[in-house]
Design an enzyme around this catalytic site. Structure first.
Site, PDB file in Angstrom:
ATOM      1  CE  LYS A   1      -8.144   0.573  -3.725  1.00  0.00           C
ATOM      2  NZ  LYS A   1      -8.126   0.811  -5.154  1.00  0.00           N
TER       3      LYS A   1
ATOM      4  CG  MET B   1      -9.602   6.145   5.197  1.00  0.00           C
ATOM      5  SD  MET B   1     -10.111   4.549   4.067  1.00  0.00           S
ATOM      6  CE  MET B   1     -11.124   3.688   4.854  1.00  0.00           C
TER       7      MET B   1
ATOM      8  CG  ASP C   1      -2.112  -0.962   1.221  1.00  0.00           C
ATOM      9  OD1 ASP C   1      -2.471  -1.506  -0.025  1.00  0.00           O
ATOM     10  OD2 ASP C   1      -2.660  -1.128   2.307  1.00  0.00           O
TER      11      ASP C   1
END
Length: 251
Positions: free
Chosen positions: A56, A170, A34
């Protein structure tokens, strides 16, 4: 049948890796990682390993999940030792199910190695227990950013009725909407709230406030790293002090 390892990288500090995670990294031939995996963690990888960034990034260039799954299956087909290194814990907002399904359909066995999730790292760093007797008997993990973009449609009323502590992953960019929904559903505007940027890393930063004030304070702080949000009475200083006194009296 080849086995592929989905490994939790934790919040970024290499010393928070499990022994098994560190050992597998040192043996890996291919590591698909990641974007938020710490450089110190990647430094533990086999020097001869191929490191593939499949991360991402919020509001930036991101690899589609279907492409990540395809690359993971292609790597597995080489017959080499493959580690899929995921930030935090693979099973908490890590899309592990999609990757395990893709590998399973291609005929590969998967082993999952857990990692320290950001909420636990933030609590440890801030020295705040996320659960507390008679105050917070439950802990709720939410995502603040849905796959379709923006704030997911949570059951706000149920969250208010449940009580306990809420950890929002997030959620830095959607905090204002999240706070508005919770207050509208009946949550107290003065509920203690904490935003932790880069939880579990040396560069961690804490921004404290209440459910009503934290959106403005976080906006003014202009965080650039990943932000975890903690909401609940267990975070209140007076609650911590009272629990400490109670513990001392019962010893």
């Amino acid at each position: 049948m080849a086995k592929i390892f989905l490994v939790g990288a934790g919040p970024g500090d290499p010393e928070l890796l499990t022994l098994r995670a560190a050992r597998l990294l040192g043996q890996a031939d291919i590591v698909l990682h990641d974007a938020l995996v710490g450089e110190g963690v990647l430094a533990l990888a086999n020097p001869r390993a191929e490191l593939v960034d499949v991360g991402k990034r919020f509001a930036g260039k991101a690899m589609a999940q279907a492409e990540i799954c395809r690359r993971l299956v292609d790597a597995a087909r080489t017959g080499k030792l493959v580690v899929r290194l995921k930030g935090g814990d693979p099973m908490i907002f890590g899309r592990a199910t999609e990757e395990m399904e893709a590998l399973g359909q291609a005929g590969f066995e998967v082993e999952v190695v857990p990692g320290v999730t950001a909420a636990c790292a933030a609590a440890a760093q801030a020295k705040l227990s996320l659960t507390r007797r008679r105050v917070a008997r439950s802990l709720h993990f939410l995502t603040g950013h849905g796959a379709e973009g923006g704030l997911p449609a949570h059951d706000w009323g149920a969250l208010v009725r449940a009580g306990g502590t809420i950890a929002v992953y997030m959620g830095g960019h959607t905090l204002a909407g999240l706070a508005a929904h919770l207050i509208e559903a009946g949550m107290a505007p003065g509920l203690p709230a904490l935003a932790v940027e880069n939880a579990g890393r040396p560069a961690a930063r804490e921004i404290a406030g209440t459910l009503a004030t934290l959106p403005r304070r976080l906006r003014e702080a202009k965080p650039v790293g990943p932000v975890l949000l903690l909401l609940g009475e267990a975070l209140a200083p007076e609650t911590v002090e009272a629990a400490t006194r109670e513990a001392l009296m019962t010893e």
